[in-house]
Design a protein around this motif. Structure first.
Motif, PDB file in Angstrom:
ATOM      1  N   LEU A 197       0.862  -1.208   0.031  1.00 50.07           N
ATOM      2  CA  LEU A 197      -0.061  -0.095   0.142  1.00 50.07           C
ATOM      3  C   LEU A 197       0.854   1.232  -0.141  1.00 50.07           C
ATOM      4  N   GLU A 198       2.230   1.115   0.517  1.00 47.31           N
ATOM      5  CA  GLU A 198       2.959   2.408   0.524  1.00 47.31           C
ATOM      6  C   GLU A 198       3.545   2.439  -0.824  1.00 47.31           C
ATOM      7  N   VAL A 199       3.206   3.432  -1.722  1.00 49.50           N
ATOM      8  CA  VAL A 199       3.647   3.647  -3.050  1.00 49.50           C
ATOM      9  C   VAL A 199       5.020   4.193  -3.038  1.00 49.50           C
ATOM     10  N   ASN A 200       5.930   3.612  -4.137  1.00 48.56           N
ATOM     11  CA  ASN A 200       7.139   4.117  -4.382  1.00 48.56           C
ATOM     12  C   ASN A 200       6.919   5.438  -5.280  1.00 48.56           C
ATOM     13  N   LYS A 201       6.660   6.481  -4.740  1.00 47.61           N
ATOM     14  CA  LYS A 201       6.502   7.708  -5.496  1.00 47.61           C
ATOM     15  C   LYS A 201       7.460   8.293  -6.406  1.00 47.61           C
ATOM     16  N   PRO A 202       8.667   8.289  -5.891  1.00 50.89           N
ATOM     17  CA  PRO A 202       9.949   8.493  -7.114  1.00 50.89           C
ATOM     18  C   PRO A 202       9.787   7.529  -8.287  1.00 50.89           C
ATOM     19  N   PHE A 203       9.330   6.517  -8.085  1.00 48.50           N
ATOM     20  CA  PHE A 203       9.322   5.444  -9.306  1.00 48.50           C
ATOM     21  C   PHE A 203       8.326   6.107 -10.147  1.00 48.50           C
TER      22      PHE A 203
ATOM     23  N   GLU B 262       7.583  12.042 -15.430  1.00 43.85           N
ATOM     24  CA  GLU B 262       8.483  13.171 -15.956  1.00 43.85           C
ATOM     25  C   GLU B 262       9.184  12.789 -17.016  1.00 43.85           C
ATOM     26  N   ALA B 263       9.391  11.428 -17.434  1.00 44.26           N
ATOM     27  CA  ALA B 263      10.299  11.245 -18.434  1.00 44.26           C
ATOM     28  C   ALA B 263       9.562  10.958 -19.547  1.00 44.26           C
ATOM     29  N   LYS B 264       9.016  12.059 -20.250  1.00 40.03           N
ATOM     30  CA  LYS B 264       8.212  12.051 -21.260  1.00 40.03           C
ATOM     31  C   LYS B 264       9.071  11.582 -22.584  1.00 40.03           C
ATOM     32  N   ASP B 265      10.238  11.744 -22.496  1.00 45.75           N
ATOM     33  CA  ASP B 265      11.199  11.652 -23.767  1.00 45.75           C
ATOM     34  C   ASP B 265      11.620   9.991 -23.619  1.00 45.75           C
ATOM     35  N   GLN B 266      11.095   9.454 -22.886  1.00 43.58           N
ATOM     36  CA  GLN B 266      11.645   8.085 -22.616  1.00 43.58           C
ATOM     37  C   GLN B 266      10.445   7.063 -22.759  1.00 43.58           C
ATOM     38  N   ARG B 267       9.450   7.481 -23.582  1.00 40.93           N
ATOM     39  CA  ARG B 267       8.205   6.778 -24.016  1.00 40.93           C
ATOM     40  C   ARG B 267       7.885   6.749 -25.574  1.00 40.93           C
TER      41      ARG B 267
ATOM     42  N   ILE C  93      -3.088  11.148  -8.734  1.00 40.96           N
ATOM     43  CA  ILE C  93      -1.866  10.488  -9.130  1.00 40.96           C
ATOM     44  C   ILE C  93      -1.461   9.969  -7.848  1.00 40.96           C
ATOM     45  N   TYR C  94      -0.784   8.854  -7.741  1.00 44.12           N
ATOM     46  CA  TYR C  94      -0.262   7.597  -6.833  1.00 44.12           C
ATOM     47  C   TYR C  94      -1.244   6.780  -6.488  1.00 44.12           C
ATOM     48  N   ASP C  95      -2.608   7.121  -6.883  1.00 44.13           N
ATOM     49  CA  ASP C  95      -3.700   6.094  -6.526  1.00 44.13           C
ATOM     50  C   ASP C  95      -3.669   4.824  -7.282  1.00 44.13           C
ATOM     51  N   ARG C  96      -3.959   3.782  -6.715  1.00 46.13           N
ATOM     52  CA  ARG C  96      -4.287   2.493  -7.200  1.00 46.13           C
ATOM     53  C   ARG C  96      -5.533   2.034  -7.509  1.00 46.13           C
ATOM     54  N   LEU C  97      -5.800   1.170  -8.558  1.00 45.79           N
ATOM     55  CA  LEU C  97      -6.990   0.578  -8.481  1.00 45.79           C
ATOM     56  C   LEU C  97      -6.826  -0.871  -8.236  1.00 45.79           C
ATOM     57  N   TRP C  98      -7.667  -1.624  -7.266  1.00 43.69           N
ATOM     58  CA  TRP C  98      -7.405  -2.915  -6.668  1.00 43.69           C
ATOM     59  C   TRP C  98      -8.102  -3.882  -7.482  1.00 43.69           C
ATOM     60  N   SER C  99      -7.601  -5.052  -7.445  1.00 42.52           N
ATOM     61  CA  SER C  99      -8.407  -6.363  -8.144  1.00 42.52           C
ATOM     62  C   SER C  99      -9.128  -6.962  -6.715  1.00 42.52           C
ATOM     63  N   THR C 100     -10.174  -7.581  -7.309  1.00 38.11           N
ATOM     64  CA  THR C 100     -11.086  -8.613  -6.415  1.00 38.11           C
ATOM     65  C   THR C 100     -10.295  -9.849  -5.796  1.00 38.11           C
TER      66      THR C 100
ATOM     67  N   ASP D 140       4.821   2.649 -24.988  1.00 40.91           N
ATOM     68  CA  ASP D 140       6.059   1.708 -24.457  1.00 40.91           C
ATOM     69  C   ASP D 140       6.899   2.767 -23.765  1.00 40.91           C
ATOM     70  N   LEU D 141       7.520   2.047 -22.676  1.00 40.33           N
ATOM     71  CA  LEU D 141       8.307   3.038 -21.867  1.00 40.33           C
ATOM     72  C   LEU D 141       9.845   2.368 -22.153  1.00 40.33           C
ATOM     73  N   ASN D 142      10.821   3.208 -21.981  1.00 39.20           N
ATOM     74  CA  ASN D 142      12.276   2.663 -22.047  1.00 39.20           C
ATOM     75  C   ASN D 142      12.464   1.816 -20.842  1.00 39.20           C
ATOM     76  N   PRO D 143      13.022   0.680 -21.261  1.00 39.45           N
ATOM     77  CA  PRO D 143      13.100  -0.436 -20.134  1.00 39.45           C
ATOM     78  C   PRO D 143      14.078   0.027 -18.893  1.00 39.45           C
ATOM     79  N   GLU D 144      14.902   0.795 -19.252  1.00 43.64           N
ATOM     80  CA  GLU D 144      15.818   1.617 -18.358  1.00 43.64           C
ATOM     81  C   GLU D 144      14.941   2.308 -17.334  1.00 43.64           C
ATOM     82  N   VAL D 145      13.590   2.805 -17.639  1.00 44.89           N
ATOM     83  CA  VAL D 145      12.908   3.638 -16.619  1.00 44.89           C
ATOM     84  C   VAL D 145      12.412   2.752 -15.578  1.00 44.89           C
ATOM     85  N   ILE D 146      11.930   1.359 -15.970  1.00 46.17           N
ATOM     86  CA  ILE D 146      11.170   0.497 -15.211  1.00 46.17           C
ATOM     87  C   ILE D 146      11.979  -0.576 -14.903  1.00 46.17           C
ATOM     88  N   ARG D 147      13.526  -0.492 -15.095  1.00 43.88           N
ATOM     89  CA  ARG D 147      14.565  -1.313 -14.743  1.00 43.88           C
ATOM     90  C   ARG D 147      14.306  -2.279 -13.294  1.00 43.88           C
TER      91      ARG D 147
END
Length: 285
Positions: A19-25, A31-36, A100-107, A253-260
């Protein structure tokens, strides 16, 4: 206007909880609009619905390309439609309105985030003079069954029907349509604790952006009420087709480095038997 009390939320998480979101991620994704790279975009016509797939690790946006319009949004696990958005639990864990930062949860029994919201051009809407807020999980989709009860007439383009038609090509049926996220919709509760809807404040170019935590099937209906600026039921009801507009979808698609360092979340690790035990039927008498 209702005054909200500063009272602690019922669901509290530990420091290492999912439940604790990694906000910097998620900030980095936003913010990395040039990485998509835009890989697909389309518009959904008025009073219709469409379903599409998103891969885990992709970003997608629901957009208002031509001005205000409300959309009713459903999500499923692309590989198992039994796992889908659980609106009521999301209300408890995140709030009745999301941004922003909120999640949609599954059943249950899956119980994990399907998406995390990474951007929202309407995040500063706040609480208006009537207590209204935007992007709600309070109300559900309009449907032809209640419409028949309210008006005595049949109408086949409610959000429930739009979503039903949208998911049929994916092997799903009306029974898979579930409670929705109302995108670009302003709602609240009046002094009688009854649900109200207001005109959408979305402008051309506004969007709500999601990061796909798992492989998804998504479906969106362009609400037949359009931007909800006209009454649909009651003595002043009128056909709001003049305020109906398409909605857009963009998938990146995101640059793989962004979500490494990211990994798709696992289902809840609960392995219990709900307190039940099975007797050995072969035990000696």
């Amino acid at each position: 206007m209702m005054m909200y009390q500063d009272y602690p939320a019922a669901y509290q998480s530990s420091a290492d909880s999912i439940l604790e979101v990694n906000k910097p991620f998620y900030d980095q994704i936003r913010e990395a609009k040039d990485q998509r790279v835009l890989v697909e975009s389309f518009e959904i016509p008025i009073r219709s619905g469409f379903a599409w797939k998103v891969k885990a690790g992709q970003v997608f946006r629901v957009t208002a390309p031509h001005g205000p319009q409300v959309g009713d949004f459903n999500i499923w696990n692309a590989h198992d439609p039994r796992e889908r958005l659980w609106a009521s639990r999301t209300r408890q864990l995140q709030g009745s309105y999301v941004s922003i930062y909120d999640r949609l949860w599954s059943t249950l029994p899956f119980m994990r985030p399907l998406v995390t919201i990474t951007d929202d051009t309407l995040k500063d809407y706040g609480i208006d003079e009537h207590g209204g807020r935007i992007h709600d999980l309070l109300g559900t989709r309009c449907d032809p069954y209640i419409n028949r009860l309210l008006t005595g007439k049949d109408f086949d383009h409610h959000c429930h029907s739009n979503l039903t038609r949208a998911i049929l090509p994916h092997g799903l049926t009306e029974f898979d349509v579930h409670d929705v996220l109302n995108i670009f919709q302003v709602t609240g509760l009046n002094y009688e604790s009854k649900y109200f809807m207001k005109a959408s404040p979305a402008k051309a170019g506004d969007y709500l952006e999601f990061f796909a935590e798992i492989d998804l099937l998504c479906a969106l209906s362009t609400c037949p009420g359009g931007d909800l600026s006209l009454e649909m039921w009651g003595p002043n009801a009128q056909d709001p087709i003049s305020v109906c507009r398409p909605l857009g979808v963009e998938i990146y698609d995101l640059n793989p480095e962004v979500i490494r360092d990211w990994q798709s979340p696992q289902c809840s690790p609960y392995q219990g038997q709900h307190g039940l035990t099975l007797k050995n039927s072969m035990s000696s008498k």
